[in-house]
Design a protein around this motif. Structure first.
Motif, PDB file in Angstrom:
ATOM      1  N   THR A  94      10.331  48.473 -20.367  1.00 45.39           N
ATOM      2  CA  THR A  94       9.591  47.796 -21.200  1.00 45.39           C
ATOM      3  C   THR A  94      10.155  47.143 -22.418  1.00 45.39           C
ATOM      4  O   THR A  94      11.378  47.961 -22.759  1.00 45.39           O
ATOM      5  CB  THR A  94       8.398  48.818 -21.520  1.00 45.39           C
ATOM      6  N   GLN A 141      13.891  48.551 -27.016  1.00 42.04           N
ATOM      7  CA  GLN A 141      13.838  48.622 -28.536  1.00 42.04           C
ATOM      8  C   GLN A 141      14.328  50.061 -28.737  1.00 42.04           C
ATOM      9  O   GLN A 141      15.244  50.219 -29.674  1.00 42.04           O
ATOM     10  CB  GLN A 141      12.555  48.393 -29.130  1.00 42.04           C
ATOM     11  N   GLY A 142      14.080  51.073 -28.226  1.00 41.51           N
ATOM     12  CA  GLY A 142      14.288  52.346 -28.322  1.00 41.51           C
ATOM     13  C   GLY A 142      15.755  52.471 -27.981  1.00 41.51           C
ATOM     14  O   GLY A 142      16.650  53.286 -28.742  1.00 41.51           O
ATOM     15  N   THR A 175      10.460  40.381 -26.695  1.00 41.35           N
ATOM     16  CA  THR A 175       9.663  40.434 -27.804  1.00 41.35           C
ATOM     17  C   THR A 175       9.249  39.037 -28.247  1.00 41.35           C
ATOM     18  O   THR A 175       9.908  38.369 -28.544  1.00 41.35           O
ATOM     19  CB  THR A 175      10.079  41.647 -28.477  1.00 41.35           C
ATOM     20  N   ASP A 232      17.412  51.179 -31.091  1.00 38.19           N
ATOM     21  CA  ASP A 232      17.469  51.792 -32.226  1.00 38.19           C
ATOM     22  C   ASP A 232      18.261  53.144 -32.269  1.00 38.19           C
ATOM     23  O   ASP A 232      18.640  53.610 -33.133  1.00 38.19           O
ATOM     24  CB  ASP A 232      15.789  52.315 -32.383  1.00 38.19           C
ATOM     25  N   GLN A 245       9.492  47.920 -25.178  1.00 41.83           N
ATOM     26  CA  GLN A 245       9.441  49.145 -25.953  1.00 41.83           C
ATOM     27  C   GLN A 245      10.467  50.283 -25.733  1.00 41.83           C
ATOM     28  O   GLN A 245      11.441  50.748 -26.766  1.00 41.83           O
ATOM     29  CB  GLN A 245       8.106  49.930 -26.035  1.00 41.83           C
ATOM     30  N   GLN A 246      10.860  50.184 -24.459  1.00 41.39           N
ATOM     31  CA  GLN A 246      12.079  51.169 -24.289  1.00 41.39           C
ATOM     32  C   GLN A 246      13.322  50.700 -24.631  1.00 41.39           C
ATOM     33  O   GLN A 246      14.382  51.343 -24.791  1.00 41.39           O
ATOM     34  CB  GLN A 246      11.899  51.500 -22.642  1.00 41.39           C
TER      35      GLN A 246
END
Length: 173
Positions: free
Chosen positions: A79, A84-85, A172, A88, A81-82
């Motif tokens: 995803t 992005q992790g 995104t 990060d 979000q994953q």
């Protein structure tokens, strides 16, 4: 509709397993995926799907690839979000010669420890869940991991740091 980043392993490397990006986008449309974008010819797809799980999206793509092109292509799905992790959690101070191996599942601790014993040429490895961060000061063109230990990472697919961040930007809004 969810957004998905699909990472196809082992396509367009040499003369075998050729998957033209236009045909890949057409396949995605035929599979009911929408908002399809590809990034460079190494098998990166960003799309939307009504399917609710990474497993379902990946299985649909794998079946479609086998049917359309006649060979198996492992697909790892994340995803935004994953992804992005992953960005990060970068464990290195700079991104020079950094790559990420996206794994189908987290490595068990004993396997991770064994992989570390095979590092060569100043390479560094940091495993975080189903991602292995690689820093290869001599580049990927030089040996960075002994063959016996490399088998533990062989089900994953590696992307350069530039590709990882570009995929995140594309995934995104």
């Amino acid at each position: 509709m969810g957004t998905w980043v699909m990472l196809l392993r082992g396509i367009n490397l040499g003369p075998r397993h050729k998957v033209p990006m236009a045909e890949l986008r057409a396949l995605c449309a035929d599979l009911g995926l929408t908002d399809v974008r590809t990034y460079i010819a190494s098998g990166n797809v960003i799309c939307s799907s009504s399917q609710r799980s990474a497993t379902a999206v990946g299985a649909t793509m794998e079946r479609g690839l086998r049917s359309r092109f006649g060979f198996d292509v492992p697909v790892i799905v994340r995803t935004p979000q994953q992804l992005q992790g992953v960005v990060d959690d970068l464990p290195f101070l700079d991104t020079e010669q950094v790559h990420v191996s996206f794994l189908p599942a987290p490595l068990p601790a004993p396997v991770e420890a064994e992989v570390r014993t095979g590092l060569l040429n100043g390479a560094e490895l940091v495993v975080s869940g189903a991602h292995a961060y690689l820093r290869t000061p001599a580049g990927l063109g030089q040996p960075w991991l002994r063959a016996p230990q490399a088998k533990a990472l062989s089900d994953g697919t590696v992307r350069t740091w530039r590709t990882v961040t570009a995929l995140l930007d594309l995934a995104t809004p």
